[in-house]
Write an enzyme that holds these catalytic residues in place. Structure first.
Site, short mmCIF file in Angstrom:
data_model
loop_
_atom_site.label_atom_id
_atom_site.label_comp_id
_atom_site.label_asym_id
_atom_site.label_seq_id
_atom_site.Cartn_x
_atom_site.Cartn_y
_atom_site.Cartn_z
CG ASP A 73 -1.56 1.29 1.51
OD1 ASP A 73 -2.30 1.75 0.61
OD2 ASP A 73 -1.36 1.88 2.59
CG ASP A 81 -2.51 6.01 -0.48
OD1 ASP A 81 -2.10 6.86 -1.26
OD2 ASP A 81 -3.11 4.96 -0.85
CE LYS A 131 -5.72 -0.24 -1.24
NZ LYS A 131 -4.68 0.33 -0.33
CG ASP A 147 -1.70 2.40 6.54
OD1 ASP A 147 -2.10 2.10 5.40
OD2 ASP A 147 -1.88 3.52 7.04
CG ASP A 197 -4.12 -1.19 3.17
OD1 ASP A 197 -4.26 -1.03 1.94
OD2 ASP A 197 -3.56 -0.35 3.91
#
Lengths: 229, 229
Positions: free
Chosen positions: B8, B10, B154, B177, B181
């Site tokens: 990931d 961001d 995702k 995080d 996710d």
């Protein structure tokens, strides 16, 4: 006094493989921390410039499409210095003459011009524009044929950036490597060509750095920040 | 055997200020050099993911729009796993009910959904979708209200990525995080939540790294590469 630093991305902050040089990333952040906004400049589309500005943390206006677009990150305002409509007219004229012309994937994101896959030469396109009386130029970047207004260049974009920042172009330092950086290097008060630069970029610059790519950027930014102390 | 690493961007590769952590950049390049393709994953638009992949030098497919879009960098093929048309219908329904709704600047670049400025809550939007029988969810990312199909996440995108790479999801490690996710962390064979992660991401992961953000990514990638030796 230098109050902003304009840095070309492609070939200057990045290596031949298009990867960002960590030395350049750190130097750019050092400039921002010293209160000197960094202006990223690219031949790529605005969305590319915005992504890089976000992850590097640069605060200055962005120059995209080789100067066709300037974006003020503070106000969110876009300034289109080129003419997509004229470029589309140019494409129509080319399509009447040549078969199988194809725009590149990012061409639909372009606001100030367009890019064709390299099925024809820039000279062939220029010939059509001249005979049709179109106010356009064709430039081969090695990746694509760029179709745009003749007034579009990073030097004119730098003048727009200066007015957005409330400084003169004499108070801006520029760092670049390529022929399409020449007008920006000439317009800036202080200019640096990185060691891997095209001869034309070197001739247009006050200094040629001893390091290539990111190391050259770090060297140039270090000079600018030292001169401010 | 782990054959690809999904990361990931961001909050994982970047810090709170959205800047890329140099430790993460170097770790990602180490994975690529070891022959393990890195799959960048973001809630942002594909143009953002492509820009970051270019300057980092990652070769794996890209996951954009929180899984709504998967892009195969090798073939240049885009896969839209969401439904922009349904999202636009959702927006029309919302506009009948609420005044002054405004899409975010990047919303027009979205292929699998859309994003609204936070003038209404996600719950208010969900209520409208339910009463109108629309197959949509509204999620507040803190930056915007995301409108998209319920199947977009995702985790489903990771399954598409696995098929594009010719590996199983069990052979992919994932690093993240945030709540968005979770499905990716659950779908992956081995998963890491960085130390700054949301509780849900930690619960969904095999390991929680001791370092935050980029240092956590470096730690996770180091573990994966060590296990391959």
């Amino acid at each position: 006094m230098i109050r902003a630093i304009a840095v070309d991305i492609d070939g200057t902050m990045t290596s031949e493989d298009r990867r960002l040089d960590v030395a350049a990333v750190e130097a750019v952040r050092m400039a921002e921390e010293a209160g000197v906004p960094v202006v990223l400049s690219t031949g790529n589309v605005l969305a590319f410039a915005e992504a890089i500005a976000t992850v590097l943390g640069t605060s200055g206006p962005l120059i995209a499409e080789d100067g066709g677009v300037v974006f003020d990150q503070r106000s969110g305002q876009e300034y289109v210095l080129g003419d997509r409509v004229e470029a589309d007219r140019g494409l129509e004229a080319l399509e009447r003459k040549f078969d199988r012309l194809e725009q590149t994937r990012s061409s639909n994101l372009r606001l100030a011009g367009l890019t064709l896959k390299r099925a024809i030469t820039a000279a062939q396109a220029m010939e059509v524009f001249r005979s049709e009386g179109l106010d356009l130029v064709a430039v081969d970047s090695g990746f694509a044929i760029h179709i745009r207004s003749p007034a579009v260049n990073k030097g004119n974009a730098l003048r727009k950036v200066a007015s957005l920042l409330g400084v003169t172009t004499a108070e801006i330092a520029a760092i670049g490597d390529a022929e399409n950086d020449v007008e920006m290097l000439q317009a800036a008060g202080l200019s640096f060509a990185v060691a891997n630069s095209h001869e034309a970029a070197k001739k247009a610059s006050t200094y040629v750095t001893s390091g290539s790519h990111g190391r050259g950027v770090a060297e140039a930014i270090d000079k600018v920040l030292t001169l401010r102390r």
